[in-house]
Design a protein around this motif. Sequence first.
Motif, PDB file in Angstrom:
ATOM      1  N   HIS A  69       0.906  -1.097   0.031  1.00  0.00           N
ATOM      2  CA  HIS A  69      -0.137   0.137  -0.019  1.00  0.00           C
ATOM      3  C   HIS A  69       0.720   1.302  -0.027  1.00  0.00           C
ATOM      4  N   HIS A  70       0.957   1.851  -1.111  1.00  0.00           N
ATOM      5  CA  HIS A  70       1.711   2.984  -1.257  1.00  0.00           C
ATOM      6  C   HIS A  70       3.216   3.007  -0.881  1.00  0.00           C
ATOM      7  N   GLY A  71       3.656   1.778  -1.141  1.00  0.00           N
ATOM      8  CA  GLY A  71       5.179   1.488  -0.888  1.00  0.00           C
ATOM      9  C   GLY A  71       5.421   0.814   0.382  1.00  0.00           C
ATOM     10  N   VAL A  72       4.444   0.854   0.885  1.00  0.00           N
ATOM     11  CA  VAL A  72       4.511  -0.301   2.422  1.00  0.00           C
ATOM     12  C   VAL A  72       4.021  -1.638   2.190  1.00  0.00           C
ATOM     13  N   ARG A  74       2.300  -4.609   3.734  1.00  0.00           N
ATOM     14  CA  ARG A  74       1.094  -4.548   4.623  1.00  0.00           C
ATOM     15  C   ARG A  74       0.567  -6.139   5.165  1.00  0.00           C
ATOM     16  N   ASP A  87       8.489   0.119   5.107  1.00  0.00           N
ATOM     17  CA  ASP A  87       8.324   1.118   3.976  1.00  0.00           C
ATOM     18  C   ASP A  87       9.376   0.619   2.737  1.00  0.00           C
ATOM     19  N   ASP A  89       9.632   0.680  -0.488  1.00  0.00           N
ATOM     20  CA  ASP A  89      10.057   1.507  -1.458  1.00  0.00           C
ATOM     21  C   ASP A  89      11.419   2.159  -0.855  1.00  0.00           C
ATOM     22  N   LYS A  90      11.365   2.745   0.260  1.00  0.00           N
ATOM     23  CA  LYS A  90      12.356   3.406   0.798  1.00  0.00           C
ATOM     24  C   LYS A  90      13.556   2.314   1.241  1.00  0.00           C
ATOM     25  N   PHE A 101      10.295   0.723  -6.841  1.00  0.00           N
ATOM     26  CA  PHE A 101       9.017   1.001  -6.874  1.00  0.00           C
ATOM     27  C   PHE A 101       8.260  -0.554  -6.712  1.00  0.00           C
ATOM     28  N   LEU A 103       5.403  -3.379  -5.973  1.00  0.00           N
ATOM     29  CA  LEU A 103       3.900  -3.430  -6.082  1.00  0.00           C
ATOM     30  C   LEU A 103       3.518  -5.173  -5.850  1.00  0.00           C
ATOM     31  N   ASN A 148      -4.117  -5.283  -4.964  1.00  0.00           N
ATOM     32  CA  ASN A 148      -4.055  -5.887  -3.732  1.00  0.00           C
ATOM     33  C   ASN A 148      -5.227  -6.695  -3.374  1.00  0.00           C
ATOM     34  N   ARG A 245       5.338   4.665 -12.596  1.00  0.00           N
ATOM     35  CA  ARG A 245       5.548   5.735 -11.589  1.00  0.00           C
ATOM     36  C   ARG A 245       6.644   6.924 -11.904  1.00  0.00           C
TER      37      ARG A 245
END
Length: 251
Positions: A69-72, A74, A87, A89-90, A101, A103, A148, A245
């Motif tokens: 979810h937005h790079g995190v 879950r 996170d 992505d980070k 990125f 998904l 998702n 992205r």
Amino acid sequence: MQILGVDIGGSGIKGAIVDTSTGRLVTERQRIATPQPATPDAVADVLAQLVGHFHWSGPVGCGFPAAVHHGVARTAANISPAFIGADIDKLFSQATDCSCFNLNDADAAGMAEMRFGEGAGQTGVVLLITIGTGLGTVLFTDGRLLPNTELGHLYLANGQKGEHFASDAVRKAEDLGWKSWGQRFNQYLATMEGLFWPDLIILGGGASKKFAKFEAQISIDAQVRPAAFLNQAGIVGAALFAEQRCQAAGH
Ligand code: BGC
């Protein structure tokens, strides 16, 4: 555009550089066994190895085996629970020095199949299922992706979760023949059909290569076809996602 696409799976982490205008791999696919336990740092380390292998410094798309979810991350059914809330992505961007990125892995496979594969030009409802360590799912309606969907975790009438009953890992662990596993998988498909009424079901993941061995067990009404990319769809789709992205960010 060329992008490094990576498919992070329960048993292997696979990558290749993808030409996003054709969906073709422009390099050989490189596979590194998923570290056990698959902790965030251990997986980030493998990604850095892949980036090093390809001498890559551009964007990286990663299909990850969880809801993202937005790079995190879950969820974490087939990877370390330490990923939940991470996170990624980070984390992966820091570990590789590239923009990463992420998904969901089935969403990635679906993007590739809808753009270049079995789903190209398909309208109506398409369900793609990846059959591997887990069961990954992605739904499209008139080509639009619903992200998702975790339908491998749906409980079947026998009280078991779909992926605990009919994944490829279960087939191997219980030493099921293709016929008896195919009957199980057909039960899963029949449940999906009764809930979502897809026009087309595309099968990806490792077991899709063996479609001929279980095709005879499938008795639902929807069309069922193996993915054109077989189990490379995740790599290609992850690259397409990263491109999307980058374009959205104006790069
Ligand atoms: C995960 C999904 C993933 C699928 C395939 C499931 O266990 O919950 O997010 O898409 O496995 O890897």
